[in-house]
Design an enzyme around this catalytic site. Sequence first.
Site, mmCIF file in Angstrom:
data_model
loop_
_atom_site.group_PDB
_atom_site.id
_atom_site.type_symbol
_atom_site.label_atom_id
_atom_site.label_comp_id
_atom_site.label_asym_id
_atom_site.label_seq_id
_atom_site.Cartn_x
_atom_site.Cartn_y
_atom_site.Cartn_z
ATOM 1 N N ASP A 6 0.863 -1.167 0.000
ATOM 2 C CA ASP A 6 0.000 0.000 0.000
ATOM 3 C C ASP A 6 0.910 1.230 0.000
ATOM 4 O O ASP A 6 2.057 1.171 0.455
ATOM 5 C CB ASP A 6 -0.891 -0.030 1.248
ATOM 6 C CG ASP A 6 -1.608 1.279 1.470
ATOM 7 O OD1 ASP A 6 -2.398 1.688 0.593
ATOM 8 O OD2 ASP A 6 -1.360 1.916 2.514
ATOM 9 N N ALA A 7 0.400 2.353 -0.477
ATOM 10 C CA ALA A 7 1.228 3.563 -0.547
ATOM 11 C C ALA A 7 1.061 4.463 0.675
ATOM 12 O O ALA A 7 2.002 4.675 1.450
ATOM 13 C CB ALA A 7 0.912 4.339 -1.829
ATOM 14 N N TYR A 8 -0.155 4.990 0.853
ATOM 15 C CA TYR A 8 -0.378 6.053 1.840
ATOM 16 C C TYR A 8 -0.537 5.500 3.249
ATOM 17 O O TYR A 8 -1.452 4.749 3.536
ATOM 18 C CB TYR A 8 -1.583 6.906 1.423
ATOM 19 C CG TYR A 8 -1.306 7.611 0.116
ATOM 20 C CD1 TYR A 8 -0.408 8.662 0.061
ATOM 21 C CD2 TYR A 8 -1.883 7.173 -1.068
ATOM 22 C CE1 TYR A 8 -0.109 9.289 -1.135
ATOM 23 C CE2 TYR A 8 -1.595 7.795 -2.274
ATOM 24 C CZ TYR A 8 -0.702 8.849 -2.309
ATOM 25 O OH TYR A 8 -0.397 9.457 -3.503
ATOM 26 N N ARG A 37 -7.053 13.055 6.946
ATOM 27 C CA ARG A 37 -6.860 11.657 6.537
ATOM 28 C C ARG A 37 -8.146 10.842 6.695
ATOM 29 O O ARG A 37 -8.525 10.065 5.809
ATOM 30 C CB ARG A 37 -5.735 11.033 7.373
ATOM 31 C CG ARG A 37 -5.542 9.535 7.196
ATOM 32 C CD ARG A 37 -5.181 9.155 5.788
ATOM 33 N NE ARG A 37 -4.760 7.754 5.702
ATOM 34 C CZ ARG A 37 -4.579 7.100 4.564
ATOM 35 N NH1 ARG A 37 -4.801 7.705 3.407
ATOM 36 N NH2 ARG A 37 -4.172 5.838 4.577
ATOM 37 N N SER A 113 -2.504 1.059 -4.830
ATOM 38 C CA SER A 113 -2.948 2.203 -4.035
ATOM 39 C C SER A 113 -4.249 2.798 -4.537
ATOM 40 O O SER A 113 -4.575 2.737 -5.724
ATOM 41 C CB SER A 113 -1.859 3.293 -4.074
ATOM 42 O OG SER A 113 -2.286 4.465 -3.416
ATOM 43 N N ASN A 114 -4.962 3.420 -3.584
ATOM 44 C CA ASN A 114 -6.115 4.240 -3.925
ATOM 45 C C ASN A 114 -5.715 5.523 -4.640
ATOM 46 O O ASN A 114 -6.544 6.191 -5.242
ATOM 47 C CB ASN A 114 -6.879 4.630 -2.653
ATOM 48 C CG ASN A 114 -7.785 3.534 -2.144
ATOM 49 O OD1 ASN A 114 -8.124 2.602 -2.864
ATOM 50 N ND2 ASN A 114 -8.194 3.639 -0.885
#
Length: 218
Positions: A6-8, A37, A113-114
């Site tokens: 995942d990225a964030y 967030r 990622s989203n």
Amino acid sequence: MPIVFDAYGTLFDVHAAIARHRTAAGPDADAFSELWRTRQLEYSWTLTLAGRYEDFWTLTQRALDYSFERFPSVNRALRADLLDAYLNLDAFADAGDVLRALRGRGERTAVLSNGSPRMLAAAVETAGLQSELDAVLSVDTLKMFKPRPEVYTLVTEAFSCKPADVAFVSSNRWDVMGASAFGFRAIWVNRAGNPDEYADCPPVAVVSSLTELLSVRI
């Protein structure tokens, strides 16, 4: 076995944007960033449930504007600076070293990622991770967000593999739940020491940092 991140919140610190402008943001900076967030994620979930889609950059801006409304102590003049900082988030200190170590072991690595393609390209470039990733996959191609199972198929299609062949790493327990339910070998990066959730979809391992991932038998 592809190792997909995942990225964030996992590779990139979502609170790095406010950290760069903490003094200007004032005493409510941390609460402001947490709300930013939270709303960003909530918008992704509610839109997906409603069968609608706006890209993650649009939702990031919308969540920021909501946070300004909730925290009038934070000067709206910071909006452009905060968005620029979010587009170019800092990676966690161990992210680059861990990806390089995995690549050195012959592992294939990727991001799922989203984030929109523009966001992900900017974050990866800022962190200098381009050469450490075999693929950067965005939900934008499907117009829906994690944890919809369709999103995780982007990985199996990209690597021509089965779900059980994938190790998936996320700091977001809800994402770990979605990945585990899909059949990935999900690993939870629990930096904050949060209590576990989703007992019916457990991770195969829990680590407190990305560095600790290197000692996990995946």
